[in-house]
Write an enzyme that holds these catalytic residues in place. Structure first.
Site, PDB file in Angstrom:
ATOM      1  CG  ASN A   9      -1.992   1.161   1.275  1.00 27.36           C
ATOM      2  OD1 ASN A   9      -1.719   2.217   0.789  1.00 27.36           O
ATOM      3  ND2 ASN A   9      -2.894   0.660   1.878  1.00 27.36           N
ATOM      4  CG  ASP A  67      -3.892  -5.928  10.369  1.00 25.63           C
ATOM      5  OD1 ASP A  67      -3.919  -5.735   9.205  1.00 25.63           O
ATOM      6  OD2 ASP A  67      -4.735  -6.440  11.132  1.00 25.63           O
ATOM      7  CB  SER A  68      -4.323  -0.047  10.807  1.00 29.85           C
ATOM      8  OG  SER A  68      -3.986   0.105   9.404  1.00 29.85           O
ATOM      9  CG  PHE A 146      -5.199   5.670   2.810  1.00 27.01           C
ATOM     10  CD1 PHE A 146      -5.415   4.257   3.270  1.00 27.01           C
ATOM     11  CD2 PHE A 146      -4.385   6.634   3.274  1.00 27.01           C
ATOM     12  CE1 PHE A 146      -4.605   3.833   4.268  1.00 27.01           C
ATOM     13  CE2 PHE A 146      -3.554   6.064   4.221  1.00 27.01           C
ATOM     14  CZ  PHE A 146      -3.453   4.708   4.433  1.00 27.01           C
ATOM     15  N   GLY A 147      -8.941   5.006   2.761  1.00 22.09           N
ATOM     16  CA  GLY A 147      -9.597   4.123   3.572  1.00 22.09           C
ATOM     17  C   GLY A 147     -10.752   4.869   4.057  1.00 22.09           C
ATOM     18  CG  ASP A 149      -8.270   8.673   6.545  1.00 22.53           C
ATOM     19  OD1 ASP A 149      -8.396   8.020   7.799  1.00 22.53           O
ATOM     20  OD2 ASP A 149      -7.139   8.947   6.170  1.00 22.53           O
TER      21      ASP A 149
END
Length: 193
Positions: A9, A67-68, A146-147, A149
């Protein structure tokens, strides 16, 4: 000193380079050599270590990974470790849309991001977990980050994480906190290297 960041990523790699450079200016973060391993752990810590171990085996160099994900109270902690693969496509916009759909009509929108940063090297393993608390907005706002957010409003803020500057977000986010702490630990671990 060079560290492998076991993630394909590019957004995350750029964030981690910027975060760690604030604490450890001479660190150079590079991408992994091998294919990503299967993340089949049951926790953020297990998945972070799976990636860091694989990166260390592939490269022979000290390897960091994370990892999140986002955990929503009203959804029993979901999406949790499945945050990146929450929707069938796994695309950020689809993940966010499914999250908002699942929260339709829900008033308790408390949530938190989790990040576990991990290091694996020849001397062992280190993990650090940090959380960032907030709520889920009714609709996406902002074009940064991203994600999740665009729908995450940090506690004490009126705007989403996607409306923050990268510098402000890196200073206070789950990933920012975890990798600042990891960088401090690694400076001590590798002093003089």
């Amino acid at each position: 000193m060079q560290l492998v960041f076991a993630s394909h990523n590019a957004h995350k790699r750029g964030e981690v380079q910027a975060i760690m450079a604030d604490v450890w200016p001479s660190v150079d973060i590079v991408g992994p050599k091998g294919d990503p391993p299967e993340e089949d752990g049951d926790t953020f810590t297990e998945n972070a270590l799976i990636k860091a171990r694989a990166g260390f085996i592939d490269s022979g160099q000290p390897t960091i990974a994370d990892d999140s994900g986002i955990c929503v109270d009203a959804l029993g902690g979901a999406p949790g470790i499945h945050s990146a693969r929450y929707s069938p496509s796994g695309e950020d916009t689809d993940n966010v849309s499914l999250l908002l759909e699942n929260l339709n009509g829900v008033t308790d929108r408390r949530a938190y991001f989790v990040c576990v940063a991990a290091l694996v090297d020849g001397d062992g393993e280190v993990t650090i977990e940090r959380r960032w608390y907030g709520t889920i907005a009714d609709a996406p706002h902002g074009g940064g980050g991203f994600g999740y957010d665009p729908v995450f409003i940090p506690d004490g803020q009126e705007h989403t994480a996607a409306e923050m500057t990268a510098e402000d977000k890196n200073r206070v986010s789950h990933r920012g906190q975890a990798f600042q702490a990891l960088a401090g630990a690694l400076v001590e671990r590798y002093q003089g290297v």
